[in-house]
Scaffold this active site. Structure first.
Site, short mmCIF file in Angstrom:
data_model
loop_
_atom_site.label_atom_id
_atom_site.label_comp_id
_atom_site.label_asym_id
_atom_site.label_seq_id
_atom_site.Cartn_x
_atom_site.Cartn_y
_atom_site.Cartn_z
CG ASP A 107 36.80 40.04 36.18
OD1 ASP A 107 35.89 39.75 35.87
OD2 ASP A 107 37.92 39.52 36.66
CG ASP B 231 37.72 31.95 34.62
OD1 ASP B 231 38.12 31.63 36.16
OD2 ASP B 231 37.49 33.17 34.31
CE LYS C 290 30.08 37.03 35.28
NZ LYS C 290 31.69 37.16 35.34
CD GLU D 245 34.35 36.66 32.86
OE1 GLU D 245 34.46 35.33 32.98
OE2 GLU D 245 33.30 37.28 33.24
P1 ADP Z 1 35.32 35.15 40.21
O1 ADP Z 1 36.03 35.29 38.97
O2 ADP Z 1 34.48 34.10 40.47
O3 ADP Z 1 35.04 36.53 40.80
P2 ADP Z 1 38.01 35.18 41.33
O4 ADP Z 1 38.94 34.83 40.23
O5 ADP Z 1 38.17 36.25 42.05
O6 ADP Z 1 36.46 34.62 41.16
O7 ADP Z 1 38.51 33.85 42.36
C1 ADP Z 1 37.95 33.88 43.71
C2 ADP Z 1 38.27 32.35 44.31
O8 ADP Z 1 39.62 32.49 44.21
C3 ADP Z 1 38.06 32.45 45.81
O9 ADP Z 1 37.39 31.21 46.07
C4 ADP Z 1 39.30 32.56 46.72
O10 ADP Z 1 39.28 31.80 47.81
C5 ADP Z 1 40.26 31.71 45.60
N1 ADP Z 1 41.79 32.14 45.88
C6 ADP Z 1 42.21 33.17 45.83
N2 ADP Z 1 43.67 33.32 46.30
C7 ADP Z 1 43.90 31.74 46.32
C8 ADP Z 1 44.90 31.07 46.73
N3 ADP Z 1 46.14 31.82 46.85
N4 ADP Z 1 44.79 29.75 46.99
C9 ADP Z 1 43.69 29.20 46.35
N5 ADP Z 1 42.71 29.61 46.13
C10 ADP Z 1 42.67 31.17 46.07
MG MG Z 2 36.34 35.68 37.00
#
Ligand code: ADP
Ligand code: MG
Length: 625
Positions: A23, A218, A94, A194
């Site tokens: 991912d 998402d 990205k 995705e």
């Molecule tokens: P991406 O797909 O854009 O790479 P992710 O799916 O990894 O992103 O999500 C990252 C986001 O999720 C960040 O903004 C992070 O702060 C948030 N996040 C992670 N854990 C939590 C949580 N327990 N509660 C709220 N937000 C969260």
């Molecule tokens: Mg993602």
């Protein structure tokens, strides 16, 4: 008894080659595999070290830092430099994939590093000190880090991967992702959407006779995507996508930061002037947000000031953002032509969907509980690992589906491409069309199969050619040759030609998928875009010429057959009009050709009708004409 294969050449134990699922996220990236023993997908993380207080994570922040000497650091290490060395620390690469400066200039403020505005339509570059990096190179640094991490954890080389991309990524963006993989030393076996990967991780679409409509919600760090998918018989179809490429967890952190700043009497300018303070507040804000996903209140202090937040306040802060995402859901449903009740399953993806208010709001919107049992940070990578396992041939029940990268068709009169299967068609697929002969008594028909997007076959790529022979002698236009294209699930094209009146037929097998490298496919697509205008003009000219030539032939035949019914004057004026058309055919002017075709038609119309009447009269008397 288990069998162990030994490579005779090297004497080493032969391990089945591992294919990882990746991912490649805007905020975080990670690798997953199918566990060789449990057969379950797992996200890879470094085993906890001696210092157990440091929790290891499967997530690698998608951040790249370049030091003064150009040395590269990726992930947590790079994240530390976001504030101290913003010009050398690249995040959200990205968002730049497959983009020209024009595409991103309205969001240029978002990036704190230097993006080159070269005023052209070519792909963007990022400048760090005196070096330039393409988004493909930047992403390849992240992929290289992931590859090394996986090799370190698995203690085996990792060379093959499946990489996920947002469903709305276009060809340029997908190709850029593939190229980034290649640059990182990975053979990218498949680019997977995705939301499709997330559905696979929930086991949706893995059984053959399942038919379901799925909404994948998402919400990541910086982007929000909603996708409506339809899965049936192993075919995943993206019905619609919607979202906001600048909406995510970062905006929630920002909202909390601003709330606290106001409480403490800090203005925007104060924060701008004190970047360290702003960053500390931002980190606290993210901490509070995560804490509130599992608790009712948060309290901490920064430089002696209390920073507190209750869940109710937090919910009020994020309500507008939540509403925005629901508006996107509405639009996605509308575009998919589905009502909320038509959605069988809702899948939650992305770290931000851990927020209880979000789960509640989405459940309420769709009128049913959402699926959130799989870790939302890992679900996409886990699905990619499942797809990788299918590609490795370990899940034989599952039908593999792909799409045709380029259009497939045949050559028709004048060297034109006649497309039977357009590009991006799901396979297996089939298509058929009828053709006929151009010359009286024609006994064979040459069928040339081409691949590409251009209007003229000379600009496309020839895949195969064969002759349909033994067509019984018939006047031109009478034989009915049915041509059918069939692409099976392995991507093999079968072309069959059959003359329907006589039953003569011939079949040939072509392998279109393996004929071209990815770069060749990309080049062909790019050329079809740049030459689109020329192609339309040339096609119109070629079509006019073919029409003119055919009219000359039929007129000539008609005159030969029926000259006894025609006056000398009619024959003379026809000959003149034919000559004028003949002349026009040698020139590159389609309007002139059309004009001469029209003149010839005008001359011949009166006697053609008269002769027809005679023929009909004869036929009525029972005679054959
Ligand atoms: P991406 O797909 O854009 O790479 P992710 O799916 O990894 O992103 O999500 C990252 C986001 O999720 C960040 O903004 C992070 O702060 C948030 N996040 C992670 N854990 C939590 C949580 N327990 N509660 C709220 N937000 C969260
Ligand atoms: Mg993602």
């Amino acid at each position: 008894m288990a069998k162990i294969a030994i490579n005779i050449a090297t004497g080493s134990l032969q391990q089945p080659e591992i294919i990882v699922g990746i991912d490649l996220g805007t905020t975080n990236s990670l690798v997953a595999i199918i566990h060789p023993e449990t057969k379950q997908p797992i996200a890879l993380k470094e085993p906890a070290g001696s210092d157990e207080s440091v929790a290891t994570s499967s997530l690698v922040p998608s951040i790249i830092h370049f030091d003064e000497r150009g040395a590269v650091a990726v992930g947590e290490l790079a994240k530390h430099y976001l504030i101290t060395q913003p010009a050398q620390t690249i995040f959200s690469a990205k968002r730049l994939m497959g983009k020209a400066y024009d595409d991103i200039k309205k969001n240029a403020d978002f990036f704190s590093y230097k993006i080159i505005d070269d005023n052209t339509e070519s792909l963007v570059k990022v400048q760090v000190a005196d070096k330039f990096y393409s988004p493909i190179e930047l992403s390849s640094f992240i992929l290289k880090e992931l590859k090394q991490r996986a090799e370190h954890i698995l203690k085996t080389p990792v060379n093959k991967a499946v990489i996920t991309v947002p469903a709305y990524f276009n060809d340029a963006q997908r190709q850029a992702t593939r190229d980034a993989g290649k640059l990182a030393g990975l053979d990218v076996l498949r680019i997977v959407n995705e939301p499709t990967a997330a559905s696979l991780a929930y086991g949706l679409g893995l059984s053959k006779d399942e038919s379901k409509t799925i909404a994948v919600y998402d919400l990541g760090g910086g982007t929000f995507d909603i996708s409506i998918l339809h899965i049936s018989n192993g075919i995943v179809e993206v019905l619609s996508t919607n979202g906001d490429t600048y909406l995510g967890g970062d905006d929630i952190d920002q909202a909390i930061l601003e709330y606290w700043a106001t409480q403490n009497g800090l203005t925007r300018d104060d924060l701008k002037a004190n970047k360290t303070l702003m960053q500390s507040l931002r980190l606290k804000a993210e901490e509070a947000k995560k804490h509130l996903s599992f608790n009712d209140s948060y309290s901490s202090d920064l430089n002696g000031e209390v920073l507190a937040l209750h869940k109710a306040e937090f919910n009020t802060l994020i309500q507008p953002l939540v509403d925005c995402t629901l508006t996107s859901c509405k639009m996605a449903l509308k575009d998919a032509g589905k009502s909320v009740t038509a959605i069988d399953t809702i899948v939650m993806v992305g770290g931000s969907t851990r927020i209880p208010l979000i789960k509640e709001a989405v459940s309420a919107f769709f009128g049913r509980a959402v699926n959130d049992s799989v870790n939302p940070d890992e679900v996409v990578a886990l699905g990619a690992a499942i797809q990788a396992d299918i590609l490795a041939g370990n899940n034989k029940d599952f039908l593999l589906l792909d799409i045709t990268p380029l259009s497939l068709g045949i050559e028709t009169a004048g060297g034109l491409m006649d497309v039977l299967i357009p590009r991006n068609s799901k396979i297996p697929t089939k298509a058929g069309r009828q053709y006929t002969t151009q010359i009286d008594g024609q006994s064979g028909m040459r069928i040339a199969v081409y691949q590409g997007e251009r209007d003229l076959i000379k600009d496309n790529r020839k895949l195969a050619e064969f002759n349909l022979t033994n067509i019984p002698g018939m006047p031109a236009g009478l034989p009915k040759v049915e041509l059918s294209f069939f692409i099976n699930a392995d991507g093999i094209l079968l072309v069959k030609a059959k003359e329907l009146r006589s039953g003569v037929e011939q079949t040939i097998e072509v392998k279109p998928q393996y004929g071209l490298t990815d770069t060749e496919v990309e080049t062909m697509l790019m050329e079809s875009i740049t030459h689109a205008k020329d192609d339309i003009a040339i096609r119109a000219l070629v079509e006019a010429r073919t029409e003119g030539e055919q009219l000359l032939q039929t007129t000539e035949r008609f005159i030969q057959k029926n000259n006894s019914y025609l006056s000398a004057e009619e024959i003379k004026s026809t000959a003149a009009a034919m000559q004028a058309l003949q002349m026009a055919l040698t020139m590159d002017d389609k309007n002139l050709i059309h004009q001469k075709i029209e003149s010839l038609n005008e001359v011949s119309r009166p006697y053609a009708e008269r002769v027809m009447d005679i023929a009909v009269a004869f036929a009525m008397k029972g005679k054959i004409v």
